[in-house]
Design an enzyme around this catalytic site. Structure first.
Site, PDB file in Angstrom:
ATOM      1  N   SER A 113       0.878  -0.944  -0.404  1.00 51.68           N
ATOM      2  CA  SER A 113      -0.193  -0.345   0.120  1.00 51.68           C
ATOM      3  C   SER A 113       0.854   1.223  -0.062  1.00 51.68           C
ATOM      4  CB  SER A 113      -0.672   0.231   0.810  1.00 51.68           C
ATOM      5  OG  SER A 113      -0.253   0.771   2.224  1.00 51.68           O
ATOM      6  N   ASP A 114       0.142   2.508  -0.306  1.00 54.06           N
ATOM      7  CA  ASP A 114       1.121   3.229  -0.124  1.00 54.06           C
ATOM      8  C   ASP A 114       0.272   3.974   1.636  1.00 54.06           C
ATOM      9  OD1 ASP A 114       1.920   6.042  -0.565  1.00 54.06           O
ATOM     10  OD2 ASP A 114       0.908   6.379  -2.361  1.00 54.06           O
TER      11      ASP A 114
END
Length: 779
Positions: free
Chosen positions: A314-315
């Site tokens: 994920s960012d």
């Protein structure tokens, strides 16, 4: 307790327990898949969930006030271990939304070894952790080599050079304990209002794909498993696209055809040809669904059609944003369920939402099989990197092999090759031995300019110092800042609302600069951006996106005042986005686009100004005349040119692929090996290039196609090949391009990828606006 000196001594490096163990996952000779399967079978659910989490701000839970690991705190905070640690080279939490505080190299390596030792010796299964760092244009750390920013690297159009740059970044990251680089960014820079374009290579899918492949080859090497001086690459952001109004996190509304033919193309090519280990989704909506919740994007497209087999990371905060920003989850628990089921394998930077996953598995909302799949993706990276055998780093080796003389030479070469000469009436290059009074004026003239996602380097050189070092004894250089773009933040926080400098104060500075200019023979005017106005927008009071593209603050007033002096003006832009610099384009004697050139930027600019190096960079983005021209990418549809504005034509200020030189080049029309082919055939295109000037120089030969009639409209131009070559005066060379069905194919009216019979124009030249053509028939 192990000593660091034993860190490279094979399996003994991870301790006696490792050497004596007979578990299959500890056997370095066993296949990775077998090791993964064996280890997962031994893990409890809590241990599995820990592998899907990370720590960044959470490092304060395991470190003391002096930044050293406290084993007792670690035993409590991460008793089951942790999948990865974010950015060991910084002091996370010291200034949460402000200036990044970097550790010394020695401190970074020490804490990395201590954290790794805790995992190897004090967790039940001895699973080492991954460390990830930023490396968009060099390792983002103290005293690491800082290369030109991505738009500058894109302007080199030089695959080999970009691979070399990221090879250095990989070595420096690995030496300091990192295993994952959160780069390259292969988004398309199609709206310069978007502050994150300073992280992008360019606007064209094929060009960005080639730059992306070069970056991945540099980071990971040309084959897997990765070597001990390489790190895993992270393709990002899947898919940023062009956010509405150029605002970070704003929705990306796109049709399936445009998504496939344009924005997905760099990911498709890099995944196919370079085998990146990790893909990071974007923050925004993609066709109405947040990327981190988008099964269609991540599973059907990413894993299915594109064939991605690695891990989705994920960012930062993107999973919790499903609740806080997108409002498709009521809380972090729901956000975790949505993200893990959509295919997100690990949550960065702190695993805040994924900390709830064990409960969601026990309640039946997430299957343990899905957890096992995600854990497998993380563990494969650890086994491939050899972390179970050699988990520690060697501080002595890192000190010897970071920011070496060769690295600095490469940084200077990259900066030289990145410079794009946009206008020159003959004033450049200057003679370094001539008698001259040169006024260096402007807000970006003194300080070395790096752009975002940069480390710090005490050897860095700004434009003023670079010129002074290169100028001959008869050149007198005087400096004035001219204007200040922003008021400095009292606390030194860069992630704060940028405040323009007071116009009255700048008016006084402009008057002083005019006085200096009038006493001088020539003016070098150094303008552009600051990191505070062209960057990733972090939050509402720390924007990085703009609704105009003019020079920020009072810089235009400075430009007009300098032009009024009547002195010859050389204008240099150091910036992160395309700007509407119409006045400079029309009235300056010379205009140079430098972007942010890294630690050697000052020396490189001096090399260009005084003719030691010949500019050969080409724009990888289109420069608009006004913000209202957006979108204005070169590969538009024909209908974009049917009408015009009331105020003027819809034409670029500077076109994609454009750049001048101190010498002259002539390119022949393209020669096709076959003028008629079948849809499945390959063919070659040759172009003769001659240097007809008096200096050695670089030319970038570009190849475009245009399908004249197609079942659905295609762009007026599509880049399909390019090559940067160096020619001596009078030298002539033939550049050859090999093209095949994939270069002519497109998504047709039935959404089938195929080559349609018909007529194609094959164009070659040195920019998208200066081309010669040949006709190809597909029978």
């Amino acid at each position: 307790m192990l000593k660091i000196g034993t860190c490279l001594s094979g399996v003994m490096a991870a301790g006696p327990a490792l050497a004596l163990s007979r578990e299959l996952y500890r056997d370095p000779a066993a296949p990775i898949e077998a090791r993964v399967k064996d280890l997962v079978s031994r893990m409890t659910l809590d241990e599995k969930i820990a592998q899907l989490r990370s720590l960044w701000f959470g490092k304060s839970e395991i470190l003391g006030g002096d930044g050293t690991l406290l084993p007792a705190k670690a035993k409590k905070a991460i008793e089951f271990g942790i999948g990865q640690i974010a950015r060991p080279g910084d002091w996370a939490g010291t200034s949460k939304f402000g200036k990044v505080m970097f550790r010394s190299p020695e401190s970074a390596m020490s804490v990395a070894n201590d954290i790794q030792r805790f995992h190897v010796e004090q967790t039940r299964l001895g699973i080492p952790t991954l460390f990830h760092e930023e490396a968009a244009h060099g390792l983002m750390a103290s005293e690491a080599t800082i290369f030109p920013s991505p738009p500058a690297l894109g302007s080199t159009w030089d695959r080999q050079l970009v691979e070399q740059v990221f090879t250095v970044a990989a070595r420096e990251a690995r030496l300091r304990g990192a295993h994952v680089a959160l780069c390259p960014v292969i988004d398309l820079a199609r709206d310069p209002r978007f502050g994150r374009v300073e992280e992008f290579f360019g606007e064209d899918p094929r060009h960005v794909a080639e730059m992306g492949k070069a970056a991945v080859f540099g980071l990971q090497g040309r084959k897997r498993p990765i070597a001990r001086d390489r790190v895993y690459a992270t393709l990002k952001h899947f898919i940023h696209g062009t956010p509405a109004a150029g605002l970070n996190i704003a929705p990306f509304e796109v049709g399936e055809r445009t998504l496939r033919s344009t924005y997905l193309l760099p990911f498709e090519h890099v995944i196919r040809d370079a085998d990146p280990a990790i893909v990071m989704p974007s923050y925004n909506l993609v066709a109405g669904v947040p990327a981190h919740a988008n099964k269609e994007l991540l599973i059907k497209t990413g894993r299915g059609r594109l064939g991605f087999k690695g891990a989705y990371f994920s960012d930062y905060m993107a999973v919790t944003n499903l609740a806080s920003q997108h409002h498709m989850a009521a809380n972090d628990e729901d956000a975790a369920v949505i993200a893990i089921n959509a295919g997100i394998d690990a949550e960065l930077p702190d695993g805040t939402a994924y900390a709830h996953l064990a409960m969601q598995v026990r309640s039946g909302r997430v299957s343990e099989a899905r957890i096992d799949e995600a854990v497998g993706h993380v563990l494969r990276l650890k086994f491939e990197a050899g972390l179970f055998e050699t988990p520690y780093v060697d501080p002595k080796m890192a000190a010897r092999a970071t920011n070496t003389a060769a690295d600095i030479r490469l940084a200077r070469l990259a900066a030289q090759k990145a410079v794009v000469l946009l206008r020159n009436d003959g004033v450049l290059p200057l003679d370094p031995k001539a008698a001259m009074r040169l006024a260096v004026i402007g807000p970006n003239a003194n300080e070395p300019m790096f752009g975002g996602y940069s480390g710090t380097n005490s050897k860095s050189v700004g434009v003023l110092d670079g010129l002074r070092a290169a100028a001959g004894e008869r050149i007198e250089i005087a400096y004035h800042e001219g204007v200040r773009i922003l008021k400095p933040d009292p606390a030194g926080e860069i992630f704060a609302m940028p405040v323009p400098e007071d116009p009255a104060a700048n008016a006084a500075r402009i008057a002083e600069a005019v006085s200096l200019a009038k006493r001088s023979d020539m003016v070098l005017l150094v303008l552009g951006d600051r990191p505070e106005i062209t960057r990733e927008a972090i939050m509402a009071n720390a924007p990085g996106d703009r609704n105009t593209l003019d020079l920020f603050g009072d810089q235009n007033a400075l430009v007009e005042a300098m032009l009024q002096t009547g002195k010859p003006i050389i204008a240099l832009l150091l910036n992160g986005r395309a700007l509407t610099v119409n006045t400079l384009a029309e009235r300056a004697n010379a205009l140079i686009e430098g972007w942010y050139l890294g630690q050697e930027g000052g020396h490189a600019i001096a090399d260009i100004i005084f003719g030691k190096a010949n500019p050969g960079g080409k724009l990888a983005v289109t420069f608009p005349r006004a913000v209202g021209d957006i979108p204005i990418s070169y590969d538009h549809q024909a209908t974009a040119e049917v009408n015009r504005y009331v105020e003027g034509e819809h034409k670029p200020l500077f076109p994609f692929g454009f750049g001048l030189s101190y010498t002259r080049f002539e390119c022949s029309p393209p020669r096709l090996s076959r003028s008629t082919i079948a849809p499945s055939d390959n063919f070659n295109v040759e172009v003769d290039v001659a240097n007809t000037g008096t200096r050695a120089g670089d030319e970038v030969v570009q190849l475009y196609i245009h399908d004249l009639v197609s079942s659905v409209p295609r762009p007026v131009l599509e880049l399909k090949g390019f090559e940067r070559i160096t020619l001596q005066p009078g030298e002539r060379r033939t550049v050859s391009f090999a093209l095949g069905p994939d270069d002519l194919a497109f998504w047709d009216i039935d959404m089938q990828w195929r080559v349609e019979p018909g007529e194609f124009a094959v164009h070659t030249g040195n920019s998208s606006a200066d081309l010669k053509s040949a006709q190809l028939t597909v029978s």
